[in-house]
Design a protein around this motif. Structure first.
Motif, PDB file in Angstrom:
ATOM      1  N   GLU A  71      56.490 -10.865  55.563  1.00  9.74           N
ATOM      2  CA  GLU A  71      55.844 -12.151  55.316  1.00  9.74           C
ATOM      3  C   GLU A  71      56.890 -13.165  54.855  1.00  9.74           C
ATOM      4  OE1 GLU A  71      51.485 -11.591  53.550  1.00  9.74           O
ATOM      5  OE2 GLU A  71      53.030 -10.649  52.300  1.00  9.74           O
ATOM      6  N   LEU A  72      56.804 -14.398  55.353  1.00  7.65           N
ATOM      7  CA  LEU A  72      57.714 -15.448  54.941  1.00  7.65           C
ATOM      8  C   LEU A  72      56.917 -16.642  54.447  1.00  7.65           C
ATOM      9  CD1 LEU A  72      60.580 -16.722  54.783  1.00  7.65           C
ATOM     10  CD2 LEU A  72      60.223 -17.547  57.128  1.00  7.65           C
ATOM     11  N   TYR A  73      57.219 -17.078  53.228  1.00  8.68           N
ATOM     12  CA  TYR A  73      56.620 -18.273  52.641  1.00  8.68           C
ATOM     13  C   TYR A  73      57.746 -19.260  52.348  1.00  8.68           C
ATOM     14  CZ  TYR A  73      52.530 -15.318  52.046  1.00  8.68           C
ATOM     15  OH  TYR A  73      51.463 -14.469  52.274  1.00  8.68           O
ATOM     16  N   VAL A  74      57.628 -20.483  52.881  1.00 11.53           N
ATOM     17  CA  VAL A  74      58.679 -21.487  52.739  1.00 11.53           C
ATOM     18  C   VAL A  74      58.100 -22.723  52.060  1.00 11.53           C
ATOM     19  CG1 VAL A  74      60.413 -22.871  53.931  1.00 11.53           C
ATOM     20  CG2 VAL A  74      59.759 -20.638  54.856  1.00 11.53           C
ATOM     21  N   THR A  75      58.796 -23.219  51.047  1.00 14.90           N
ATOM     22  CA  THR A  75      58.335 -24.394  50.316  1.00 14.90           C
ATOM     23  C   THR A  75      59.515 -25.127  49.704  1.00 14.90           C
ATOM     24  OG1 THR A  75      56.875 -25.178  48.541  1.00 14.90           O
ATOM     25  CG2 THR A  75      58.008 -23.081  48.173  1.00 14.90           C
ATOM     26  N   SER A  76      59.307 -26.415  49.423  1.00 14.71           N
ATOM     27  CA  SER A  76      60.272 -27.173  48.624  1.00 14.71           C
ATOM     28  C   SER A  76      59.738 -27.397  47.212  1.00 14.71           C
ATOM     29  CB  SER A  76      60.558 -28.534  49.288  1.00 14.71           C
ATOM     30  OG  SER A  76      59.377 -29.321  49.343  1.00 14.71           O
ATOM     31  N   ASP A  77      58.499 -26.985  46.973  1.00 13.58           N
ATOM     32  CA  ASP A  77      57.802 -27.208  45.694  1.00 13.58           C
ATOM     33  C   ASP A  77      58.237 -26.133  44.704  1.00 13.58           C
ATOM     34  OD1 ASP A  77      56.017 -27.966  43.743  1.00 13.58           O
ATOM     35  OD2 ASP A  77      54.282 -27.036  44.710  1.00 13.58           O
ATOM     36  N   LYS A  78      59.084 -26.517  43.723  1.00 12.53           N
ATOM     37  CA  LYS A  78      59.726 -25.490  42.919  1.00 12.53           C
ATOM     38  C   LYS A  78      59.803 -25.744  41.427  1.00 12.53           C
ATOM     39  CE  LYS A  78      64.325 -27.502  43.621  1.00 12.53           C
ATOM     40  NZ  LYS A  78      64.686 -27.739  42.216  1.00 12.53           N
ATOM     41  N   ASP A  79      59.510 -26.941  40.956  1.00  8.85           N
ATOM     42  CA  ASP A  79      59.850 -27.265  39.576  1.00  8.85           C
ATOM     43  C   ASP A  79      58.674 -27.303  38.602  1.00  8.85           C
ATOM     44  OD1 ASP A  79      62.618 -27.446  39.940  1.00  8.85           O
ATOM     45  OD2 ASP A  79      62.416 -29.448  40.797  1.00  8.85           O
ATOM     46  N   SER A  80      57.500 -27.658  39.055  1.00  7.43           N
ATOM     47  CA  SER A  80      56.375 -27.766  38.124  1.00  7.43           C
ATOM     48  C   SER A  80      55.811 -26.376  37.800  1.00  7.43           C
ATOM     49  CB  SER A  80      55.274 -28.635  38.735  1.00  7.43           C
ATOM     50  OG  SER A  80      54.725 -28.009  39.883  1.00  7.43           O
ATOM     51  N   PRO A  81      55.128 -26.237  36.657  1.00 10.61           N
ATOM     52  CA  PRO A  81      54.572 -24.923  36.264  1.00 10.61           C
ATOM     53  C   PRO A  81      53.589 -24.349  37.277  1.00 10.61           C
ATOM     54  CG  PRO A  81      54.547 -26.459  34.415  1.00 10.61           C
ATOM     55  CD  PRO A  81      54.923 -27.263  35.613  1.00 10.61           C
ATOM     56  N   ASP A  82      52.923 -25.214  38.043  1.00  7.20           N
ATOM     57  CA  ASP A  82      51.973 -24.721  39.049  1.00  7.20           C
ATOM     58  C   ASP A  82      52.512 -24.873  40.465  1.00  7.20           C
ATOM     59  OD1 ASP A  82      51.915 -27.458  39.071  1.00  7.20           O
ATOM     60  OD2 ASP A  82      49.725 -27.635  39.220  1.00  7.20           O
ATOM     61  N   SER A  83      53.840 -24.924  40.607  1.00  5.69           N
ATOM     62  CA  SER A  83      54.458 -25.072  41.925  1.00  5.69           C
ATOM     63  C   SER A  83      54.160 -23.854  42.799  1.00  5.69           C
ATOM     64  CB  SER A  83      55.971 -25.242  41.788  1.00  5.69           C
ATOM     65  OG  SER A  83      56.548 -24.050  41.282  1.00  5.69           O
ATOM     66  N   LEU A  84      54.319 -24.027  44.108  1.00  3.72           N
ATOM     67  CA  LEU A  84      54.137 -22.903  45.029  1.00  3.72           C
ATOM     68  C   LEU A  84      55.175 -21.815  44.753  1.00  3.72           C
ATOM     69  CD1 LEU A  84      53.358 -24.797  48.352  1.00  3.72           C
ATOM     70  CD2 LEU A  84      51.767 -23.483  46.936  1.00  3.72           C
ATOM     71  N   PHE A  85      56.348 -22.213  44.323  1.00  7.67           N
ATOM     72  CA  PHE A  85      57.371 -21.241  43.932  1.00  7.67           C
ATOM     73  C   PHE A  85      56.860 -20.352  42.805  1.00  7.67           C
ATOM     74  CE2 PHE A  85      61.178 -20.741  41.013  1.00  7.67           C
ATOM     75  CZ  PHE A  85      61.672 -19.608  41.645  1.00  7.67           C
ATOM     76  N   GLU A  86      56.297 -20.955  41.761  1.00  6.85           N
ATOM     77  CA  GLU A  86      55.776 -20.181  40.636  1.00  6.85           C
ATOM     78  C   GLU A  86      54.597 -19.314  41.056  1.00  6.85           C
ATOM     79  OE1 GLU A  86      56.919 -19.748  37.732  1.00  6.85           O
ATOM     80  OE2 GLU A  86      58.071 -21.496  37.072  1.00  6.85           O
ATOM     81  N   GLN A  87      53.770 -19.810  41.961  1.00 10.60           N
ATOM     82  CA  GLN A  87      52.596 -19.050  42.401  1.00 10.60           C
ATOM     83  C   GLN A  87      52.983 -17.791  43.170  1.00 10.60           C
ATOM     84  OE1 GLN A  87      49.709 -21.580  44.458  1.00 10.60           O
ATOM     85  NE2 GLN A  87      50.264 -23.304  43.111  1.00 10.60           N
ATOM     86  N   HIS A  88      54.010 -17.895  44.018  1.00 12.97           N
ATOM     87  CA  HIS A  88      54.394 -16.757  44.861  1.00 12.97           C
ATOM     88  C   HIS A  88      55.420 -15.843  44.205  1.00 12.97           C
ATOM     89  CE1 HIS A  88      52.205 -17.789  48.493  1.00 12.97           C
ATOM     90  NE2 HIS A  88      52.615 -19.051  48.399  1.00 12.97           N
ATOM     91  N   LEU A  89      56.095 -16.307  43.159  1.00  9.51           N
ATOM     92  CA  LEU A  89      57.183 -15.541  42.568  1.00  9.51           C
ATOM     93  C   LEU A  89      56.778 -14.159  42.049  1.00  9.51           C
ATOM     94  CD1 LEU A  89      60.183 -15.497  41.732  1.00  9.51           C
ATOM     95  CD2 LEU A  89      59.503 -16.619  39.581  1.00  9.51           C
ATOM     96  N   TYR A 104      65.760 -22.385  40.188  1.00  6.05           N
ATOM     97  CA  TYR A 104      66.444 -21.760  39.057  1.00  6.05           C
ATOM     98  C   TYR A 104      65.716 -20.484  38.645  1.00  6.05           C
ATOM     99  CZ  TYR A 104      69.069 -26.114  38.797  1.00  6.05           C
ATOM    100  OH  TYR A 104      69.879 -27.186  39.094  1.00  6.05           O
ATOM    101  N   LEU A 105      66.380 -19.356  38.832  1.00  6.83           N
ATOM    102  CA  LEU A 105      65.829 -18.063  38.443  1.00  6.83           C
ATOM    103  C   LEU A 105      66.340 -17.736  37.047  1.00  6.83           C
ATOM    104  CD1 LEU A 105      66.046 -16.034  41.771  1.00  6.83           C
ATOM    105  CD2 LEU A 105      63.969 -16.650  40.534  1.00  6.83           C
ATOM    106  N   THR A 106      65.624 -18.258  36.056  1.00  9.32           N
ATOM    107  CA  THR A 106      65.950 -18.009  34.657  1.00  9.32           C
ATOM    108  C   THR A 106      65.534 -16.594  34.284  1.00  9.32           C
ATOM    109  OG1 THR A 106      63.795 -18.820  33.960  1.00  9.32           O
ATOM    110  CG2 THR A 106      65.581 -20.441  34.118  1.00  9.32           C
ATOM    111  N   GLU A 107      65.935 -16.159  33.102  1.00  5.75           N
ATOM    112  CA  GLU A 107      65.518 -14.833  32.640  1.00  5.75           C
ATOM    113  C   GLU A 107      63.998 -14.742  32.566  1.00  5.75           C
ATOM    114  OE1 GLU A 107      66.456 -11.580  29.108  1.00  5.75           O
ATOM    115  OE2 GLU A 107      67.109 -13.659  28.863  1.00  5.75           O
ATOM    116  N   GLU A 108      63.355 -15.814  32.106  1.00  2.00           N
ATOM    117  CA  GLU A 108      61.891 -15.817  32.017  1.00  2.00           C
ATOM    118  C   GLU A 108      61.256 -15.639  33.391  1.00  2.00           C
ATOM    119  OE1 GLU A 108      58.268 -18.810  30.546  1.00  2.00           O
ATOM    120  OE2 GLU A 108      60.360 -19.500  30.554  1.00  2.00           O
ATOM    121  N   ARG A 109      61.770 -16.361  34.391  1.00  2.00           N
ATOM    122  CA  ARG A 109      61.213 -16.239  35.737  1.00  2.00           C
ATOM    123  C   ARG A 109      61.514 -14.867  36.335  1.00  2.00           C
ATOM    124  NH1 ARG A 109      62.523 -22.304  38.166  1.00  2.00           N
ATOM    125  NH2 ARG A 109      60.421 -23.143  37.863  1.00  2.00           N
TER     126      ARG A 109
END
Length: 385
Positions: A71-89, A104-109
């Motif tokens: 499966e491939l999910y592509v987005t530019s939405d990455k910074d807000s707490p409810d971004s697609l990046f946060e949802q799929h991470l 940014y893949l922080t320790e928390e993420r």
């Protein structure tokens, strides 16, 4: 089946695909250091020269991934707490990011990403990942080493010439209908005979030195691992054991080192104070290598004549970022390593790494940054935890 989460910069504002001004690009099979360019199998899911670094381009990954059940999910939405990046991470097996639009893949993420096995940079530079946390959590970190090194080197040379020749202000005057030659040349010099120094002489730094030699510059460098004597002789290089020694000796300072705790803010009030009056600075490495407030003070004091950078912190930079409006700047958004030519190589390298990783083969050590709980491959030569 693996879930691949890919964060890429947005599409062109005029729509995708853009009109291309050239029909093809040169086929680079071997890099300057002799390492072969990426050669994934089966063939690429795009035509080299296409814009694949944006969301709709998808790095050309979808055909191979979906044909093999991933499966491939592509987005530019990455910074807000409810971004697609946060949802799929949380359930992603692989996260792909670019230096030009970093997720940014922080320790928390990383701790949230319970399934994450591979953090992959489509390009060069893995400082958007907390490498110590990735090592501790058993996440492999890889990047497409060498894929856009010459692209960045060319950009840095262009910036050095633009600053010294006062090109950007002169162009602005011409564009505004002004024909005042004295104003254009009042800050313009020849680069020939100037002392050019690079902090960092790896793939990119060395490529820059080779190109600056052709302009008749006196060449200096500083890095942890000294170059071979024959390379120093060939280029006429002067080696400096410290940053302080180099910046005091040159007219142009080029930054080309990775970002890690020891290099953060390496150009600061102290190092700026050691520079000659009217030193030029080029930074196509990472924005946080430079203390932002100290740079402003150095410009006002006259130690820094002009600053050109292709890198910022954070990225994308906010509208009120001081580097947008500081005098005599040559800033660009982070584009030096994502030309259409470079995209063909780093997209191919991304596919090659994915194929090896997902099919259980070892990743080329040249691409590896963190593996098995520590720095490995290129990472062991370039980073510190």
């Amino acid at each position: 089946m693996a879930k691949i989460l890919c964060i890429l910069y947005p599409d062109p504002q005029a729509g995708y695909p853009p009109p291309y001004i050239r029909d093809s690009i040169p086929d680079i099979k071997v890099y300057e250091d002799g390492h072969p360019a990426p050669h994934p199998q089966p063939p690429l899911g795009f035509t080299p020269g296409e814009l694949v670094g944006c969301v709709s381009g998808e790095l050309g990954l979808r055909p191979w991934l979906e044909a093999n059940g991933h499966e491939l999910y592509v987005t530019s939405d990455k910074d807000s707490p409810d971004s697609l990046f946060e949802q799929h991470l949380p359930d992603a097996d692989v996260v792909i990011s670019q230096p030009f639009w970093p997720a940014y893949l922080t320790e928390e993420r990383l701790k949230k990403a319970k399934n994450l096995k591979l953090a992959l940079t489509a390009g060069v530079g893995s400082d958007n990942v907390d490498l110590a946390a990735a090592a501790k959590l058993g996440v492999t970190v890889a990047e497409v080493t060498g894929s856009n090194s010459i692209s960045v080197a060319e950009h840095a040379v262009m910036m050095a010439l633009s600053l010294v020749r006062n090109y950007l202000p002169a162009h602005a005057l011409a564009r505004n209908g002004v024909w005042n030659i004295a104003d254009c040349v009042a800050r313009g010099y020849d680069i020939e005979g100037m002392a050019f120094g690079t902090i960092g002489a790896g793939r990119i730094g060395l490529a820059i030195l080779k190109r600056m030699k052709a302009f008749g510059c006196v060449l200096h460098y500083m890095q942890r691992h000294r170059l071979a004597p024959e390379v120093e002789r060939e280029l006429g290089l002067t080696y400096h054991p410290t940053v302080e020694s180099l910046v005091a000796a040159v007219d142009i300072v080029n930054l080309q080192v990775p970002l890690y705790p020891e290099t953060r803010n390496m150009l600061n009030d102290r190092t700026f104070s050691l520079m000659k009056k009217g030193t030029y600075i080029v930074n196509c490495a990472r924005g946080e290598l430079v203390d932002m407030a100290a740079l402003e003070r150095a410009q006002k004091s006259g130690h820094v004549a002009a600053y050109a950078g292709d890198v910022w912190y954070p990225e994308p930079a906010p509208m009120d970022h001081p580097w947008r409006t500081m005098p005599f700047n040559g800033m660009t958004p982070h584009i030096s390593g994502t030309t259409l030519s470079a995209q063909a190589r780093y997209a191919a390298g991304t596919l090659e790494i994915l194929q090896d990783f997902l099919e259980g083969r070892p990743i080329d050590p040249d691409y590896v940054i963190v593996q098995g709980g520590g720095l490995k491959g290129t990472g062991a030569k370039s980073y510190e935890l």
